[in-house]
Design an enzyme around this catalytic site. Structure first.
Site, PDB file in Angstrom:
ATOM      1  N   ASN A  53       0.830  -1.210   0.000  1.00  0.00           N
ATOM      2  CA  ASN A  53       0.000   0.000   0.000  1.00  0.00           C
ATOM      3  C   ASN A  53       0.860   1.254   0.000  1.00  0.00           C
ATOM      4  O   ASN A  53       0.602   2.209  -0.748  1.00  0.00           O
ATOM      5  CB  ASN A  53      -0.901   0.025   1.244  1.00  0.00           C
ATOM      6  CG  ASN A  53      -2.028  -0.974   1.196  1.00  0.00           C
ATOM      7  OD1 ASN A  53      -2.300  -1.573   0.160  1.00  0.00           O
ATOM      8  ND2 ASN A  53      -2.684  -1.174   2.319  1.00  0.00           N
ATOM      9  N   ARG A 381     -11.148  -4.169 -13.994  1.00  0.00           N
ATOM     10  CA  ARG A 381     -10.013  -5.046 -13.682  1.00  0.00           C
ATOM     11  C   ARG A 381     -10.494  -6.479 -13.831  1.00  0.00           C
ATOM     12  O   ARG A 381     -11.583  -6.805 -13.356  1.00  0.00           O
ATOM     13  CB  ARG A 381      -9.498  -4.824 -12.253  1.00  0.00           C
ATOM     14  CG  ARG A 381      -9.039  -3.414 -11.942  1.00  0.00           C
ATOM     15  CD  ARG A 381      -8.439  -3.346 -10.541  1.00  0.00           C
ATOM     16  NE  ARG A 381      -8.369  -1.983 -10.037  1.00  0.00           N
ATOM     17  CZ  ARG A 381      -7.389  -1.131 -10.292  1.00  0.00           C
ATOM     18  NH1 ARG A 381      -6.386  -1.515 -11.072  1.00  0.00           N
ATOM     19  NH2 ARG A 381      -7.394   0.089  -9.788  1.00  0.00           N
ATOM     20  N   ARG A 411      -5.705   2.173 -12.808  1.00  0.00           N
ATOM     21  CA  ARG A 411      -4.310   2.345 -12.413  1.00  0.00           C
ATOM     22  C   ARG A 411      -3.630   1.017 -12.101  1.00  0.00           C
ATOM     23  O   ARG A 411      -4.133   0.207 -11.344  1.00  0.00           O
ATOM     24  CB  ARG A 411      -4.217   3.277 -11.209  1.00  0.00           C
ATOM     25  CG  ARG A 411      -2.782   3.519 -10.748  1.00  0.00           C
ATOM     26  CD  ARG A 411      -2.730   4.548  -9.652  1.00  0.00           C
ATOM     27  NE  ARG A 411      -2.994   5.878 -10.183  1.00  0.00           N
ATOM     28  CZ  ARG A 411      -3.767   6.780  -9.576  1.00  0.00           C
ATOM     29  NH1 ARG A 411      -4.374   6.471  -8.466  1.00  0.00           N
ATOM     30  NH2 ARG A 411      -3.933   7.969 -10.104  1.00  0.00           N
ATOM     31  N   HIS A 441     -16.274   3.247 -14.386  1.00  0.00           N
ATOM     32  CA  HIS A 441     -16.009   2.443 -13.198  1.00  0.00           C
ATOM     33  C   HIS A 441     -17.195   1.550 -12.836  1.00  0.00           C
ATOM     34  O   HIS A 441     -17.194   0.883 -11.810  1.00  0.00           O
ATOM     35  CB  HIS A 441     -15.661   3.392 -12.039  1.00  0.00           C
ATOM     36  CG  HIS A 441     -15.037   2.734 -10.857  1.00  0.00           C
ATOM     37  ND1 HIS A 441     -15.626   2.723  -9.612  1.00  0.00           N
ATOM     38  CD2 HIS A 441     -13.861   2.057 -10.709  1.00  0.00           C
ATOM     39  CE1 HIS A 441     -14.859   2.086  -8.755  1.00  0.00           C
ATOM     40  NE2 HIS A 441     -13.779   1.661  -9.394  1.00  0.00           N
ATOM     41  N   TYR A 474     -11.938  -9.850  -1.669  1.00  0.00           N
ATOM     42  CA  TYR A 474     -12.684  -8.618  -1.458  1.00  0.00           C
ATOM     43  C   TYR A 474     -14.129  -8.942  -1.111  1.00  0.00           C
ATOM     44  O   TYR A 474     -14.745  -9.805  -1.739  1.00  0.00           O
ATOM     45  CB  TYR A 474     -12.684  -7.744  -2.718  1.00  0.00           C
ATOM     46  CG  TYR A 474     -11.361  -7.135  -3.101  1.00  0.00           C
ATOM     47  CD1 TYR A 474     -10.159  -7.552  -2.542  1.00  0.00           C
ATOM     48  CD2 TYR A 474     -11.299  -6.122  -4.056  1.00  0.00           C
ATOM     49  CE1 TYR A 474      -8.955  -6.988  -2.905  1.00  0.00           C
ATOM     50  CE2 TYR A 474     -10.102  -5.540  -4.429  1.00  0.00           C
ATOM     51  CZ  TYR A 474      -8.933  -5.982  -3.850  1.00  0.00           C
ATOM     52  OH  TYR A 474      -7.734  -5.420  -4.224  1.00  0.00           O
ATOM     53  N   ARG A 571     -14.016   2.097   5.103  1.00  0.00           N
ATOM     54  CA  ARG A 571     -12.781   1.325   5.207  1.00  0.00           C
ATOM     55  C   ARG A 571     -11.546   2.221   5.203  1.00  0.00           C
ATOM     56  O   ARG A 571     -10.642   2.052   5.988  1.00  0.00           O
ATOM     57  CB  ARG A 571     -12.674   0.325   4.055  1.00  0.00           C
ATOM     58  CG  ARG A 571     -11.469  -0.612   4.193  1.00  0.00           C
ATOM     59  CD  ARG A 571     -11.205  -1.395   2.927  1.00  0.00           C
ATOM     60  NE  ARG A 571     -10.440  -0.635   1.962  1.00  0.00           N
ATOM     61  CZ  ARG A 571     -10.727  -0.524   0.671  1.00  0.00           C
ATOM     62  NH1 ARG A 571     -11.789  -1.112   0.180  1.00  0.00           N
ATOM     63  NH2 ARG A 571      -9.970   0.184  -0.137  1.00  0.00           N
TER      64      ARG A 571
END
Length: 714
Positions: A53, A381, A411, A441, A474, A571
């Site tokens: 991260n 993605r 990205r 998105h 996820y 989050r």
């Protein structure tokens, strides 16, 4: 904390800088590495996540602030943020976190690994046979890759690869020992061989040495004319922002490919170095590598700690989380007629608790179903090995019209998305690529079938990407539906993406970025404000990844001031400050960080008792609400609405992995007065497992199983 004046009765109200808030989130990851109740190898994994991260943060966000330092004074005056001040704060916070990181690894993780028979050894602790092993290993495996470079100030300016470990070597010329120090760089080729090398051991346990230390031990082979005084590790992080100027004409894909080629050669945004490095050597290296003081970050002996993702487990499952095997979603996965099951009622999955198989089957069954004529998907993605992408290509072979909108500006996934786009095109899929200056998105798919001479549309709408790998990590929601209110508007969304023509009819049910998303969300908040002013119940529940949009924060502050009860599970970034008297005393916020990454977005508005429940691809950030095509979709099925509310209720009661978000931003764990410990991710899994068991029981009893057995209150 940055103080910005938001126009609330001319009061200056708190607004946390997004990047400082993000650092608070990443510290929550570090807390998980420190938590002794987590299995040992899971704690090591959290160190890897923290480091990964942080690398991306420096490549993108810190690079952003560094570039703002270069703009003119007039432009700087227009900025909400002061880049120099933010960079100083980032430097201070990250340095403190890195001290704690080193302490966790050195004084907690390594000793506990040793108790379980896994020993991470340094050179001084090696037995004679192990020394012989690493010397032979160096000759056989490392010598062709180490790339030593002797540095000469003003003459040789080396280029350091991004996120690659180098050893800075302090040398003395054997022939002229009175000469001052000479310096050299040696690359540690961990990308070729991995970072952790198992050593021979005579005690029946596992001895490991890090590749860095094998290179250190053998440096004398590389500089035969010099005495080695010492060596210190460094790592350079480079700017990874893509500068694609979409105001000018040209092929967007060509621009992105051009930017990708430059990505790893961007300017340095951070130099991480061994804090034991002498000041003279550090000064030499910063000058030769052109790193500013803002980019200097001392660490311990080892860097690139995201390599802990590859730490060997030696089959010690007891040192890892107990397995929560994904639950089959029986109503679809066991259905003989997949699309008939969707036509009968909507279906909700909650991955990774549920298996992702039903999403994959949505495409695979459509690809081979003779009644299906069209398949459409939006990809942001996708997995490297993707059954979904394979199904799209198989659909073309079986005569379907298949269309994919590929967002290539995701990205760090741009290159992968371009490759998938090319493969899809080659197989006959109709591929559309990114819009200039606008990200798509949304996470949506559409299937058209011919049934009884007519058209029937089916949709899948999700909060997460069509990515089979991340669906195991996820936490996301997805809905399958044949509801005309949803299918007709998803078809309208695809028409817009394919033609770039604004739909003749607007969106009434979906909230779509660039059309009605921001406006409708603002209207829902305003409605709650009016309800509260009228003395009526007014509530808002939000589960999102990030809250940064200043307009939304202002509205939430105003809602709190008039008595709207606001609960938030966030989050990551939270620029709003909850719980402040006179501003946000009616806002409570928590963050949950556990074994799965919380990724779902849920918006619930009381709306005068006619509750509005939405799932969404959008966070409440300015970029999502103003500069992207996002899809927020209503939940109409009462059973599914109750199920979502129950899962949110479980999450809100978490008193094990939830942290308070408040003014101090110090990530205190949330403890409640209840005696029972509630770890929401495990509770959610077993709640859904019980529903599965009830479905099986209903099915064996000859009833009509639904998968949802009882009404619950939010």
């Amino acid at each position: 904390m940055s103080q910005l004046e938001i126009n609330l009765d001319n009061k200056e109200v708190p607004f946390v800088d997004r990047d400082l808030s993000w650092l608070a989130f990443n510290y929550r990851v570090l807390q998980e590495a420190k938590d002794p109740t987590n299995p040992l190898l899971e704690r090591l994994k959290f160190l890897a996540i923290y480091s990964s991260n942080l690398d991306e943060f420096f490549r993108v966000r810190v690079a952003h602030h560094r570039n703002l330092l270069q703009v003119g004074k007039k432009t700087k005056r227009q900025l909400h943020e002061q880049p120099k001040q933010i960079l100083r704060q980032i430097q201070t916070i990250v340095s403190e976190h890195q001290e704690e990181f080193s302490d966790i690894f050195t004084h907690q993780i390594i000793p506990h690994l040793a108790k379980h028979g896994i020993h991470v050894l340094r050179r001084g602790a090696l037995a004679e046979d192990q020394i012989q092993f690493i010397e032979q290993f160096f000759q056989d495996n490392l010598l062709p890759y180490v790339q030593p470079v002797l540095l000469v100030k003003g003459m040789i300016r080396p280029f350091l690869n991004n996120a690659t470990i180098y050893l800075c070597v302090d040398l003395r010329d054997k022939a002229h020992p009175e000469d001052p120090s000479a310096y050299a760089l040696v690359q540690v080729p961990s990308s070729h061989l991995g970072r952790f090398i198992e050593l021979p051991s005579n005690r029946g346990e596992h001895d490991i040495i890090m590749l860095d230390d094998i290179v250190r031990h053998n440096i004398t082979w590389l500089f035969p004319g010099y005495n080695i005084i010492n060596s210190y590790s460094i790592k350079l992080t480079r700017d990874a922002e893509l500068y694609i100027d979409d105001e000018y004409s040209g092929d967007l894909l060509v621009k992105i490919r051009h930017s990708l080629a430059k990505r790893n050669v961007g300017p340095a945004s951070r130099l991480v170095y061994d804090k034991e490095m002498p000041e003279e050597m550090l000064t030499f290296m910063t000058e030769i590598l052109e790193v500013s003081d803002f980019g200097l970050f001392p660490e311990g002996r080892y860097h690139n700690n995201f390599d802990f993702f590859g730490f060997p487990d030696f089959g010690k499952q007891a040192l890892k989380d107990s397995q929560l095997k994904p639950l089959a979603y029986f109503p679809l996965e066991r259905s003989e007629d997949f699309f008939d099951a969707i036509r009968q009622q909507d279906h909700l999955i909650n991955v990774p608790y549920h298996s992702y198989e039903s999403v994959v089957q949505f495409f695979e069954r459509a690809a081979r179903d003779p009644a299906v004529t069209h398949i459409k998907i939006i990809t942001y993605r996708v997995a490297r090995d993707s059954r979904i992408m394979d199904a799209l290509m198989a659909g073309v072979k079986s005569g379907k019209q298949v269309a994919a909108f590929v967002e290539v500006k995701a990205r760090f996934d741009e290159e992968a998305n371009l490759k998938w786009g090319e493969r899809l095109e080659q197989s006959g899929v109709q591929v559309k690529y990114s819009f200039p200056g606008l990200k798509v998105h949304s996470k949506a798919a559409l299937v058209r079938r011919v049934e009884k001479g007519g058209e029937q549309l089916y949709v899948y709408l999700g909060t997460g990407n069509f990515h089979e790998k991340t669906a195991k990590l996820y936490s996301d929601f997805g809905i399958f539906s044949a509801d005309h209110r949803l299918t007709s508007e998803v078809a309208r969304l695809f028409s817009f993406l394919e033609t770039v023509r604004v739909p003749t009819h607007g969106f009434e049910h979906l909230l779509v970025g660039q059309f009605n998303l921001r406006r409708q969300l603002e209207e829902y908040i305003d409605f709650e404000i009016e309800q509260a002013r009228a003395g009526k119940p007014a509530k808002i529940f939000l589960k999102i990844n990030s809250l940064q949009d200043m307009t939304m924060i202002e509205k939430l502050y105003r809602a709190s001031q008039v008595g709207v009860e606001i609960q938030m599970i966030i989050r990551g970034i939270c620029c709003l400050v909850p719980g402040m008297d006179g501003i946000s005393e009616n806002i409570t916020a928590i963050s949950i960080l556990d074994r799965f990454l919380e990724h779902a977005r849920v918006f619930i508005f009381h709306h005068g008792g006619e509750e509005k429940t939405y799932l969404s691809s959008a966070d409440w950030m300015e970029r999502n609400l103003s500069f992207r095509i996002e899809t927020t979709f209503p939940v109409y099925d009462a059973r599914i609405k109750r199920l979502i509310h129950e899962i949110m209720r479980i999450q809100w009661r978490d008193n094990v992995k939830a942290r308070h978000i408040h003014f101090e931003n110090n990530n205190t764990y949330r403890k409640t007065s209840q005696d029972l410990s509630i770890r929401s991710q495990e509770e959610t899994y077993y709640f859904l497992k019980r529903l599965n068991e009830q479905w099986l029981q209903q099915s064996s009893d000859g009833g009509t199983p639904t998968g949802i057995s009882r009404a619950v209150e939010h």
